[in-house]
Design a protein around this motif. Structure first.
Motif, PDB file in Angstrom:
ATOM      1  N   GLU A   1      56.402 -14.452  67.905  1.00 41.64           N
ATOM      2  CA  GLU A   1      56.367 -15.812  67.402  1.00 41.64           C
ATOM      3  C   GLU A   1      55.890 -15.761  65.959  1.00 41.64           C
ATOM      4  OE1 GLU A   1      53.768 -19.750  68.139  1.00 41.64           O
ATOM      5  OE2 GLU A   1      54.589 -18.793  69.909  1.00 41.64           O
ATOM      6  N   TYR A   2      56.594 -16.449  65.078  1.00 34.97           N
ATOM      7  CA  TYR A   2      56.276 -16.467  63.659  1.00 34.97           C
ATOM      8  C   TYR A   2      55.998 -17.887  63.212  1.00 34.97           C
ATOM      9  CZ  TYR A   2      58.541 -11.915  63.752  1.00 34.97           C
ATOM     10  OH  TYR A   2      58.887 -10.631  64.043  1.00 34.97           O
ATOM     11  N   THR A   3      55.009 -18.047  62.349  1.00 35.34           N
ATOM     12  CA  THR A   3      54.719 -19.333  61.743  1.00 35.34           C
ATOM     13  C   THR A   3      54.553 -19.104  60.244  1.00 35.34           C
ATOM     14  OG1 THR A   3      53.543 -20.031  63.734  1.00 35.34           O
ATOM     15  CG2 THR A   3      53.158 -21.317  61.739  1.00 35.34           C
ATOM     16  N   TYR A   4      55.320 -19.854  59.443  1.00 34.57           N
ATOM     17  CA  TYR A   4      55.263 -19.719  57.993  1.00 34.57           C
ATOM     18  C   TYR A   4      54.970 -21.067  57.355  1.00 34.57           C
ATOM     19  CZ  TYR A   4      57.463 -15.147  58.410  1.00 34.57           C
ATOM     20  OH  TYR A   4      57.735 -13.848  58.716  1.00 34.57           O
ATOM     21  N   ARG A  15      51.184 -17.154  56.600  1.00 33.92           N
ATOM     22  CA  ARG A  15      52.033 -16.734  57.694  1.00 33.92           C
ATOM     23  C   ARG A  15      51.164 -16.179  58.811  1.00 33.92           C
ATOM     24  NH1 ARG A  15      51.686 -14.319  53.324  1.00 33.92           N
ATOM     25  NH2 ARG A  15      50.947 -12.238  53.198  1.00 33.92           N
ATOM     26  N   SER A  16      51.690 -16.265  60.008  1.00 32.69           N
ATOM     27  CA  SER A  16      51.027 -15.660  61.152  1.00 32.69           C
ATOM     28  C   SER A  16      52.098 -15.256  62.148  1.00 32.69           C
ATOM     29  CB  SER A  16      50.034 -16.629  61.792  1.00 32.69           C
ATOM     30  OG  SER A  16      50.704 -17.762  62.297  1.00 32.69           O
ATOM     31  N   PHE A  17      51.778 -14.245  62.923  1.00 30.36           N
ATOM     32  CA  PHE A  17      52.713 -13.797  63.932  1.00 30.36           C
ATOM     33  C   PHE A  17      51.943 -13.158  65.063  1.00 30.36           C
ATOM     34  CE2 PHE A  17      52.500  -9.248  63.080  1.00 30.36           C
ATOM     35  CZ  PHE A  17      52.053  -9.222  61.777  1.00 30.36           C
ATOM     36  N   LYS A  19      51.930 -10.265  68.096  1.00 34.15           N
ATOM     37  CA  LYS A  19      52.533  -8.984  68.440  1.00 34.15           C
ATOM     38  C   LYS A  19      52.294  -8.701  69.912  1.00 34.15           C
ATOM     39  CE  LYS A  19      51.757  -6.165  64.323  1.00 34.15           C
ATOM     40  NZ  LYS A  19      51.119  -4.917  63.901  1.00 34.15           N
ATOM     41  N   THR A  96      64.244  -8.615  63.369  1.00 32.07           N
ATOM     42  CA  THR A  96      64.594  -9.293  62.120  1.00 32.07           C
ATOM     43  C   THR A  96      64.716  -8.305  60.967  1.00 32.07           C
ATOM     44  OG1 THR A  96      62.272  -9.744  61.567  1.00 32.07           O
ATOM     45  CG2 THR A  96      63.450 -11.439  62.801  1.00 32.07           C
ATOM     46  N   ASN A  98      64.502  -8.110  56.898  1.00 33.32           N
ATOM     47  CA  ASN A  98      63.860  -8.838  55.809  1.00 33.32           C
ATOM     48  C   ASN A  98      64.360  -8.319  54.464  1.00 33.32           C
ATOM     49  OD1 ASN A  98      61.291 -10.309  57.186  1.00 33.32           O
ATOM     50  ND2 ASN A  98      61.780  -8.418  58.236  1.00 33.32           N
TER      51      ASN A  98
END
Length: 115
Positions: A1-4, A15-17, A19, A96, A98
């Motif tokens: 899950e990624y939050t930007y 940003r946070s993710f 793992k 992903t 990049n």
């Protein structure tokens, strides 16, 4: 899950993710050797002009922008464009790909695209 959180200038401000512990470790270990070999073979062939930041600094800045360490990614490449004005750092993180573009003179991130 990624939050930007992205600023109006298009730069990632926060940003946070999350793992999953077992998968990144298993994926990171097999990819470390090819990644190191790739870096070693590319570096001697290219010389960095004195008016641009070092290639490793560009890589470090791109990874910092993504909130990652070099051991977190695979298929890492860094190329200086023919005008010697921009670096393009490309790497794989999980599922992903990049693409991060940096100013070659300051090392600042210009854009970050995630596929």
């Amino acid at each position: 899950e990624y939050t930007y959180k992205i600023g109006m200038d298009g730069i990632i401000k926060d940003r946070s993710f999350g793992k999953v512990e077992a998968q990144p470790e298993e994926q990171a270990q097999p990819s470390e050797a090819p990644k190191q070999e790739q870096k070693e073979t590319e570096t001697p062939q290219e010389t960095t002009p004195s008016n641009v930041v070092d290639k490793q600094i560009a890589i470090d800045n791109a990874l910092a922008n993504a909130g990652l360490a070099q051991s977190d990614v695979s298929d890492l490449s860094c190329k200086l464009n023919s005008a010697k004005t921009e670096y393009t750092v490309v790497f794989q993180f999980g599922d992903t790909k990049n693409h991060i573009t940096l100013d070659a003179h300051s090392g600042e991130v210009i854009s970050s695209i995630i596929e």
